[in-house]
Write an enzyme that holds these catalytic residues in place. Structure first.
Site, PDB file in Angstrom:
ATOM      1  N   ARG A 113       5.856 -10.543  15.578  1.00 49.15           N
ATOM      2  CA  ARG A 113       6.505  -9.895  14.669  1.00 49.15           C
ATOM      3  C   ARG A 113       6.519 -10.244  13.285  1.00 49.15           C
ATOM      4  NH1 ARG A 113      11.545  -9.466  12.795  1.00 49.15           N
ATOM      5  NH2 ARG A 113      12.670 -10.986  14.086  1.00 49.15           N
ATOM      6  N   TYR A 169      -0.601  14.223   3.239  1.00 46.95           N
ATOM      7  CA  TYR A 169      -0.527  14.198   4.473  1.00 46.95           C
ATOM      8  C   TYR A 169       0.686  14.688   5.068  1.00 46.95           C
ATOM      9  CZ  TYR A 169      -0.153  12.363   9.104  1.00 46.95           C
ATOM     10  OH  TYR A 169       0.073  12.199  10.554  1.00 46.95           O
ATOM     11  N   ASP A 195      -3.715   6.374  -0.068  1.00 45.10           N
ATOM     12  CA  ASP A 195      -4.063   6.510   1.523  1.00 45.10           C
ATOM     13  C   ASP A 195      -5.486   6.740   1.641  1.00 45.10           C
ATOM     14  OD1 ASP A 195      -4.623   7.453   3.839  1.00 45.10           O
ATOM     15  OD2 ASP A 195      -2.639   8.511   4.169  1.00 45.10           O
ATOM     16  N   LYS A 197      -7.858   6.250  12.918  1.00 49.93           N
ATOM     17  CA  LYS A 197      -8.992   6.918  12.367  1.00 49.93           C
ATOM     18  C   LYS A 197     -10.397   6.317  12.370  1.00 49.93           C
ATOM     19  CE  LYS A 197      -5.760  10.174  11.970  1.00 49.93           C
ATOM     20  NZ  LYS A 197      -4.669   9.357  11.944  1.00 49.93           N
TER      21      LYS A 197
END
Length: 388
Positions: A48, A102, A174, A199
């Protein structure tokens, strides 16, 4: 390998490897442990905390590709976006974002920011004036996406960087649609780069991941929040992503080439009203894209004739998959009006030029002759049913 002159393929293949010191294997070994020793060690590792061997190695690759000092990887692109924005925006702060955001990021902003006392404004266009007029005394961040989704508009990154510096703001982008292969915003002074690594970085439609690259100072600020929110990535997925990124340049350049061919073919098709692709000279931002991008991406959008039924056209495709995501090696297509922009009213979609006949096309690495044949077959099938 510390040379700053390494090519992109070399960086993708070799930077960020985990050395197999025991067996000398050619690929990175996978360390699946979720528990590490804390005594007599240089690094107290905990998944983590984003510092397992595979996590640290992949972060070096991503940072190098984005020409940054450091990076972080997350469980999804939205984990990367939300954690990064919340790390720099606090109660009473303000952020300026593009209207053509987005859908996931848009929903995060409008549904969650008010709970934190964070204010926001959407720039209605892409010019300096559009962004400048939205800046307030409490603005802390300028956030952009370029190319935009789904109309592929280009934002001038050098302009955004200069505008932000004038007002003492942090810039975020982004960079998913472009990928580091086609665009490195750090070259234009952008502070923080984010990706849905699902992606183009992943590229095979089989993993979910996010990434951030920035200076060590900014990454430390993001990490301080990230370790509390817990959006880390499993080491098996980290290993898969590192493996996938070795071929990212080859894949993306092939998709760039195919997309440009498809954009030209669609632009000349009698049943296509308009094509949105920055690689076309008719695109309003072609000159800007040529200036700040090394490739025009494998993404494009096009509007089919108003006389055609979108659903029937999509059902007429045999190879191209109507699918929600993008940037895989296989070609996929979707209707923004029915997916990414479905929550907007018809009036809001019209204001953003999102017509019911608009289709977003993620071009894969197939032979363009086969892609064309599939599209032509769908056009012929639907035109027989809808045009008399």
């Amino acid at each position: 390998m510390k040379s700053e002159k390494l090519g992109l393929n070399t960086i993708c293949t070799h930077i960020g490897e985990v050395k197999d010191e025991q067996f000398k294997g050619a690929v990175s070994p996978l360390f699946m442990s979720s528990s590490y020793a804390y005594e007599d060690v240089e690094v107290k590792r905990y998944p983590r905390y984003f510092n397992t061997p595979n996590q640290e190695a992949l972060c070096r690759k991503i940072a190098r590709l984005e020409k940054c000092e450091a990076g972080l990887i997350f469980g999804s692109g939205m984990a990367a976006v939300s954690t990064t924005m919340l790390a720099f925006l606090h109660k009473g702060d303000h952020v300026v974002l593009p209207q053509t955001l987005y859908g996931g990021t848009y929903n995060f902003v409008v549904e969650e920011f008010h709970k934190f006392g964070i204010e926001y404004s959407f720039a209605e266009g892409f010019s300096e004036a559009d962004f400048s007029e939205k800046i307030q005394k409490n603005t802390k961040v300028l956030f952009v996406e370029t190319p935009s989704n789904p109309l592929m508009r280009i934002t001038d990154l050098e302009m955004i960087s200069k505008l932000a510096k004038q007002h003492g703001l942090i810039t975020m982008i982004d960079n998913t649609f472009a990928s580091p292969v086609n665009q490195t915003p750090a070259d234009f002074g952008i502070d923080i780069m984010m990706h849905s690594a699902t992606k183009y970085m992943g590229g095979h439609s089989d993993i979910l991941a996010g990434a951030v690259a920035a200076s060590e100072e900014h990454i430390k600020i993001i990490w301080n929040l990230a370790k509390n929110l817990g959006g880390s990535l499993s080491d098996y997925t980290v290993w898969l992503l590192e493996r996938s990124m070795k071929t990212m340049v080859l894949r993306v350049r092939a998709q760039n080439k195919n997309a440009k061919k498809m954009a030209k073919w669609l632009d000349g098709h009698p049943l296509v009203e308009k094509v949105y692709y920055p690689g076309l000279k008719t695109h309003p931002d072609h000159g800007l894209a040529k200036k700040q991008m090394s490739g025009y991406t494998g993404m494009l959008s096009f509007e089919i004739s108003e006389y055609l039924n979108v659903d029937e056209f999509l059902k007429g495709l045999k190879m191209i998959k109507p699918s929600m995501s993008l940037a895989g090696v296989e070609s996929t297509i979707l209707s923004p009006a029915q997916t990414s922009h479905a929550l907007l009213s018809a009036e809001e979609r019209k204001r953003q030029n999102i017509s019911d006949g608009l289709l977003r096309f993620s071009v894969g690495i197939e032979e363009t002759e086969d892609i064309i044949a599939d599209l032509e077959g769908a056009f012929e099938k639907v035109s027989r049913k809808n045009i008399v």
